[in-house]
Design a protein around this motif. Structure first.
Motif, PDB file in Angstrom:
ATOM      1  N   GLU A 233       0.826  -1.210   0.000  1.00  0.00           N
ATOM      2  CA  GLU A 233       0.000   0.000   0.000  1.00  0.00           C
ATOM      3  C   GLU A 233       0.858   1.257   0.000  1.00  0.00           C
ATOM      4  OE1 GLU A 233      -3.174   0.212   2.865  1.00  0.00           O
ATOM      5  OE2 GLU A 233      -3.444  -1.967   2.801  1.00  0.00           O
ATOM      6  N   ALA A 234       2.040   1.170   0.634  1.00  0.00           N
ATOM      7  CA  ALA A 234       2.953   2.317   0.675  1.00  0.00           C
ATOM      8  C   ALA A 234       3.774   2.459  -0.605  1.00  0.00           C
ATOM      9  CB  ALA A 234       3.899   2.177   1.874  1.00  0.00           C
ATOM     10  N   GLY A 235       3.526   1.600  -1.579  1.00  0.00           N
ATOM     11  CA  GLY A 235       4.220   1.706  -2.859  1.00  0.00           C
ATOM     12  C   GLY A 235       5.624   1.139  -2.869  1.00  0.00           C
ATOM     13  N   MET A 236       5.917   0.250  -1.913  1.00  0.00           N
ATOM     14  CA  MET A 236       7.278  -0.281  -1.802  1.00  0.00           C
ATOM     15  C   MET A 236       7.538  -1.498  -2.667  1.00  0.00           C
ATOM     16  SD  MET A 236       8.710   1.828   0.155  1.00  0.00           S
ATOM     17  CE  MET A 236      10.235   0.971   0.482  1.00  0.00           C
ATOM     18  N   GLY A 237       6.506  -2.044  -3.312  1.00  0.00           N
ATOM     19  CA  GLY A 237       6.731  -3.203  -4.160  1.00  0.00           C
ATOM     20  C   GLY A 237       5.435  -3.923  -4.471  1.00  0.00           C
ATOM     21  N   ILE A 238       5.559  -5.144  -4.980  1.00  0.00           N
ATOM     22  CA  ILE A 238       4.413  -5.959  -5.343  1.00  0.00           C
ATOM     23  C   ILE A 238       4.548  -7.316  -4.636  1.00  0.00           C
ATOM     24  CG2 ILE A 238       4.184  -4.829  -7.591  1.00  0.00           C
ATOM     25  CD1 ILE A 238       5.468  -7.291  -8.865  1.00  0.00           C
ATOM     26  N   SER A 239       3.494  -8.117  -4.712  1.00  0.00           N
ATOM     27  CA  SER A 239       3.578  -9.420  -4.064  1.00  0.00           C
ATOM     28  C   SER A 239       2.597 -10.393  -4.699  1.00  0.00           C
ATOM     29  CB  SER A 239       3.278  -9.309  -2.564  1.00  0.00           C
ATOM     30  OG  SER A 239       3.522 -10.547  -1.913  1.00  0.00           O
ATOM     31  N   LEU A 240       2.805 -11.672  -4.398  1.00  0.00           N
ATOM     32  CA  LEU A 240       1.855 -12.720  -4.746  1.00  0.00           C
ATOM     33  C   LEU A 240       1.147 -13.116  -3.457  1.00  0.00           C
ATOM     34  CD1 LEU A 240       1.026 -14.754  -7.130  1.00  0.00           C
ATOM     35  CD2 LEU A 240       2.445 -16.398  -5.885  1.00  0.00           C
ATOM     36  N   LEU A 241      -0.178 -12.881  -3.405  1.00  0.00           N
ATOM     37  CA  LEU A 241      -0.940 -13.139  -2.182  1.00  0.00           C
ATOM     38  C   LEU A 241      -2.226 -13.887  -2.494  1.00  0.00           C
ATOM     39  CD1 LEU A 241      -0.638  -9.686  -0.368  1.00  0.00           C
ATOM     40  CD2 LEU A 241       0.607 -11.792   0.183  1.00  0.00           C
TER      41      LEU A 241
END
Length: 301
Positions: A233-241
């Motif tokens: 949410e803070a724009g620090m990266g992406i993820s697989l969730l």
């Protein structure tokens, strides 16, 4: 259960003979005598003792590990005997991996308590590997996990539901505004924020990377899903969730699922048990779980 083992476990827990004696409502000489008797029985010293501490030696660690299992089995035996004449009641030690434990299990336990008010569930949340190991050592009656773990003959694994995994980013990420579909290799330069090794969610990410022969240039990892979502949410990266883990964020627009043509990736939730003998409480809980097989009635609105 052998009283010598009970006294031994209490001394290890309290790390002090006097405190153990107080907890057991015994005299300190009596506690010392029980420990001596256990050491004579095993033929080895089990504790290192000084004026400042009491701690396990190597032999003590072995006895302690198995004494915990014996205590759990003894408790389970008594519950099974009580169940011959009583309704479903008593304690159930439930374990769950993070995704299931944090986002789905609370609703199931609430339903279990409503239907079986005399059941007393205790819950342990951990990664898949940890939960499977606790079931194997009799410290948990049942585990609900995602992904795979080292299977052994003593564990019974039962498929339960399918979990859809998606790649997510913050709402204003440049990739969320991209109209055309993205491919997984397009994401190699992104910072991936992942769970720790040993978790089912991390295993899913590693499988996806292997499937597309990609090795992200930057990876950060956390031991639970909540800080991962906060970082995204803070724009620090992406993820697989898991889609189960992001329902609220999707509803409020805090996170977006990236339009990747190879997604979603699916994995299974599984029920893991060990003992062939089940208390009425455990049997009732498993029956309730199975009624929700597939989790189709658990879609978050």
């Amino acid at each position: 259960m052998d009283l010598r083992l009970e006294v031994f476990l209490k001394v290890v827990e309290k790390k002090n003979f006097s405190k153990a004696a107080e907890a057991l409502h015994m005299t300190q000489p009596a506690v010392s005598q029980y420990i001596r008797s256990l050491e004579e029985l095993t033929g080895v010293k089990l504790l290192e003792r000084t004026n400042k501490y009491v701690r396990l030696n190597k032999a003590g660690e072995i006895v302690y590990h198995h004494a915990i299992e014996i205590k759990e089995l003894y408790t389970k035996m008594n519950h099974l005997l009580e169940d011959l004449t009583h309704k479903a009641s008593g304690s159930i030690a439930i374990g769950a991996s993070y995704t299931f434990g944090e986002y789905l299990l609370p609703r199931i336990i609430a339903e279990a308590k409503e239907q079986y008010p005399d059941i007393k569930p205790t819950v342990t949340i951990g990664n898949t590997t940890t939960i499977a190991a606790l079931v194997l050592s009799h410290q948990l009656d049942v585990g609900i996990v995602e992904g795979h773990f080292k299977e052994v003959p003593e564990l019974k694994t039962e498929p339960f539901a399918e979990d859809r995994m998606v790649v997510v980013a913050c709402a204003d990420h440049v990739l969320t505004r991209q109209q055309k579909s993205i491919t997984m290799p397009d994401l190699i330069k992104e910072t991936w924020i992942l769970r720790e090794l040993g978790s089912g969610t991390r295993e899913a990410a590693e499988n996806v990377f292997k499937q597309f022969s990609m090795s992200p240039q930057s990876i950060m990892h956390f031991s639970s899903t909540q800080p991962i979502k906060a970082m995204i949410e803070a724009g620090m990266g992406i993820s697989l969730l898991s889609e189960w883990a992001i329902q609220k964020e999707l509803r409020y627009g805090d996170l977006k699922i990236l339009n990747i043509k190879e997604m979603p990736y699916t994995r299974d939730f599984s029920i893991v048990t060990r003992s062939p003998f089940q208390t009425k409480a455990l049997s009732a809980f498993l029956d309730l779980l199975r009624r929700h097989r597939g989790l189709n009635d658990f879609k978050i609105r």
